[in-house]
Design an enzyme around this catalytic site. Sequence first.
Site, PDB file in Angstrom:
ATOM      1  CB  VAL A  13      38.660 -45.251  13.443  1.00 14.86           C
ATOM      2  CG1 VAL A  13      38.330 -45.478  14.899  1.00 14.86           C
ATOM      3  CG2 VAL A  13      37.855 -44.107  12.847  1.00 14.86           C
TER       4      VAL A  13
ATOM      5  CB  SER B 252      22.820 -42.474   9.780  1.00 15.38           C
ATOM      6  OG  SER B 252      21.952 -41.356   9.708  1.00 15.38           O
TER       7      SER B 252
ATOM      8  CG  ASP C 158      36.913 -41.049  20.508  1.00  9.77           C
ATOM      9  OD1 ASP C 158      35.691 -41.301  20.433  1.00  9.77           O
ATOM     10  OD2 ASP C 158      37.405 -39.956  20.128  1.00  9.77           O
TER      11      ASP C 158
ATOM     12  CE1 TYR D 296      27.134 -39.140   9.631  1.00  7.54           C
ATOM     13  CE2 TYR D 296      24.845 -39.064   8.894  1.00  7.54           C
ATOM     14  CZ  TYR D 296      25.789 -39.410   9.851  1.00  7.54           C
ATOM     15  OH  TYR D 296      25.395 -40.009  11.020  1.00  7.54           O
TER      16      TYR D 296
END
Length: 258
Positions: free
Chosen positions: A70, A147, A46, A160
């Site tokens: 990342v 998602s 993270d 997104y």
Amino acid sequence: MSEGDSTGAQRFVGKAAVVTGAASGLGLDVARRLVREGVRAIALIDRDAAALARLAAEIGPAARAIPADVSDEAAMAAAFSRLADWNGIDVLITAAGILGPITDVASCAPADWDRVFAINVRGTYLALHHAVPRMVGRNAAIVCFSSTAGLAAAPTLGPYSASKGAIVMMTKSLAVHLATQGVRVNCVCPGSIETPMLEQNLAGGPDPAGRAAMYRARHPMNRFGRAEEVTEAVLFLASPQASYMTGVALPVDGGRLA
Ligand SMILES: NC(=O)c1ccc[n+]([C@@H]2O[C@H](COP(=O)([O-])OP(=O)(O)OC[C@H]3O[C@@H](n4cnc5c(N)ncnc54)[C@H](O)[C@@H]3O)[C@@H](O)[C@H]2O)c1
């Protein structure tokens, strides 16, 4: 009963796991649960170094906290090189992600578009790129975080939604490629789940309470999900119980996509 979940499951005894986005929300809950279910080693990746250090201290010697962005290729190469003493990776969970701006696709500023894709898409790709060679032939499992916005339009979360759609197809494409190589690849598609990311989303408009009610009502169960409800699905997909499942994009959404 052992120290697993409420059923006492211990599905990951002796396994080595990598979790990105482990410092908060869904990745954090998955990491804790993998530990409760017996992993021998867990790498926590993270960009929030302080939160990672707290989690590693909580878990103890099985944990390796690896602060990294990342989306940064060199940082991810360095992160995985810190696992050189492991003989392989059995479980990879890619939960690191950002919501990005509340905007439709066309109005999104180029820099915002690039940032969302750098973290959500490139960040997921880089984790796969570095992990997969060390997972082949191990009866290993990957669970990526997409998602409901990756399966159905989220018009005010344009970048997104597009990035999460990309994750669905990365999952399916890699799943088929690896189908006979001992690595299953699936993704979860959560609806609105109570985490810091959801709080950020709800706070992003002029009327947070109204926005919360609207989001809740989009889910037939008329409530937000809890992290542990997503974790149940993630651990199932990562476990031997899902041995004939690969290339799946599994909604965990209170009926939203039904
Ligand atoms: N909460 C929801 O309602 C919901 C719904 C669907 C999908 N998701 C997905 O679930 C995943 C986890 O989300 P969450 O709700 O737990 O959010 P969160 O904000 O609580 O956690 C996200 C984590 O990712 C980390 N992260 C962000 N950018 C990073 C980067 N560049 N490098 C390394 N780490 C980075 C953050 O530091 C944080 O620890 C995300 O991929 C998100 O898109 C969440």
